[in-house]
Design a protein around this motif. Structure first.
Motif, short mmCIF file in Angstrom:
data_model
loop_
_atom_site.label_atom_id
_atom_site.label_comp_id
_atom_site.label_asym_id
_atom_site.label_seq_id
_atom_site.Cartn_x
_atom_site.Cartn_y
_atom_site.Cartn_z
N TYR A 185 79.45 68.90 40.81
CA TYR A 185 80.64 69.75 40.70
C TYR A 185 80.23 71.22 40.53
CZ TYR A 185 84.86 71.84 38.78
OH TYR A 185 85.93 72.66 38.53
N ALA A 186 79.23 71.48 39.69
CA ALA A 186 78.76 72.85 39.47
C ALA A 186 78.22 73.44 40.77
CB ALA A 186 77.70 72.89 38.38
N ALA A 187 77.50 72.63 41.55
CA ALA A 187 76.98 73.10 42.84
C ALA A 187 78.14 73.42 43.79
CB ALA A 187 76.06 72.05 43.45
N ALA A 188 79.19 72.62 43.74
CA ALA A 188 80.36 72.87 44.60
C ALA A 188 81.04 74.18 44.21
CB ALA A 188 81.35 71.70 44.51
N ARG A 189 81.11 74.47 42.93
CA ARG A 189 81.76 75.70 42.45
C ARG A 189 80.97 76.95 42.84
NH1 ARG A 189 86.68 76.06 40.21
NH2 ARG A 189 85.85 77.59 38.80
N MET A 190 79.64 76.81 43.04
CA MET A 190 78.82 77.97 43.43
C MET A 190 79.11 78.41 44.85
SD MET A 190 75.10 77.26 41.61
CE MET A 190 74.47 76.73 43.14
N GLY A 191 79.53 77.47 45.70
CA GLY A 191 79.87 77.81 47.07
C GLY A 191 78.69 78.10 47.98
N ILE A 211 73.95 54.85 39.65
CA ILE A 211 74.79 55.10 38.47
C ILE A 211 75.36 56.50 38.62
CG2 ILE A 211 74.85 55.30 35.97
CD1 ILE A 211 72.32 53.50 35.94
N TRP A 212 76.68 56.60 38.74
CA TRP A 212 77.36 57.87 38.92
C TRP A 212 77.99 58.23 37.59
CZ3 TRP A 212 77.13 60.78 43.27
CH2 TRP A 212 77.98 61.88 43.35
N VAL A 213 77.42 59.21 36.89
CA VAL A 213 77.87 59.59 35.56
C VAL A 213 78.91 60.69 35.68
CG1 VAL A 213 77.16 60.47 33.30
CG2 VAL A 213 75.62 59.00 34.60
N VAL A 214 80.10 60.43 35.14
CA VAL A 214 81.17 61.42 35.19
C VAL A 214 81.36 62.03 33.81
CG1 VAL A 214 82.34 60.40 37.17
CG2 VAL A 214 82.92 59.63 34.89
N ARG A 215 81.97 63.19 33.78
CA ARG A 215 82.12 63.96 32.55
C ARG A 215 82.81 63.19 31.44
NH1 ARG A 215 82.71 70.00 32.42
NH2 ARG A 215 82.34 69.63 34.59
N ASN A 216 83.86 62.43 31.75
CA ASN A 216 84.59 61.76 30.69
C ASN A 216 83.82 60.60 30.07
OD1 ASN A 216 84.77 59.84 32.68
ND2 ASN A 216 86.98 59.74 32.72
N ARG A 217 82.66 60.28 30.61
CA ARG A 217 81.83 59.23 30.02
C ARG A 217 80.64 59.82 29.26
NH1 ARG A 217 82.63 55.82 35.00
NH2 ARG A 217 84.66 54.93 34.59
N ARG A 237 74.86 68.37 50.45
CA ARG A 237 73.44 68.05 50.65
C ARG A 237 72.86 67.38 49.40
NH1 ARG A 237 70.41 70.68 54.58
NH2 ARG A 237 68.72 70.96 53.09
N LEU A 238 73.18 67.93 48.22
CA LEU A 238 72.68 67.36 46.97
C LEU A 238 73.21 65.94 46.77
CD1 LEU A 238 72.99 70.40 44.55
CD2 LEU A 238 70.90 69.44 45.53
N ALA A 239 74.50 65.75 47.01
CA ALA A 239 75.10 64.42 46.83
C ALA A 239 74.47 63.42 47.78
CB ALA A 239 76.61 64.49 47.04
#
Length: 89
Positions: free
Chosen positions: A21-27, A52-58, A38-40
């Motif tokens: 998400y942070a990489a997406a916000r950098m544009g 294992i996909w770790v999300v913020r709410n976990r 690319r990172l994903a």
């Protein structure tokens, strides 16, 4: 890190969605593709068996100070040394 993992694979891979998400916000864009895509892609394709996909709410803050005892001890893998004789082809 994701970039250093490129070209390698593991049985289990853990990806932190907040980092994507942070990489997406950098544009940023690399090779005509958004960096986050690319990172994903690299992160997902490193897993051979389990992702294992770790999300913020976990994610949670520790309930107390972290100690060395909190680290899981994993026995070291046994190493073997094999010798090879030089044989003419």
């Amino acid at each position: 890190t994701i970039h250093k993992a490129q070209g390698s694979q593991w049985d289990t891979t853990q990806v932190f969605a907040p980092d994507i998400y942070a990489a997406a916000r950098m544009g940023r864009v690399e090779a005509g593709q958004p960096l986050w895509k690319r990172l994903a892609y690299v992160a997902i394709t490193r897993a051979q068996e389990r992702l294992i996909w770790v999300v913020r709410n976990r994610l949670a803050k520790p309930s107390g100070p972290l100690q060395v005892d909190d680290l899981k001890a994993v026995p070291a893998a046994a190493l073997t040394l094999e010798t090879q004789e030089n044989t003419p082809a």
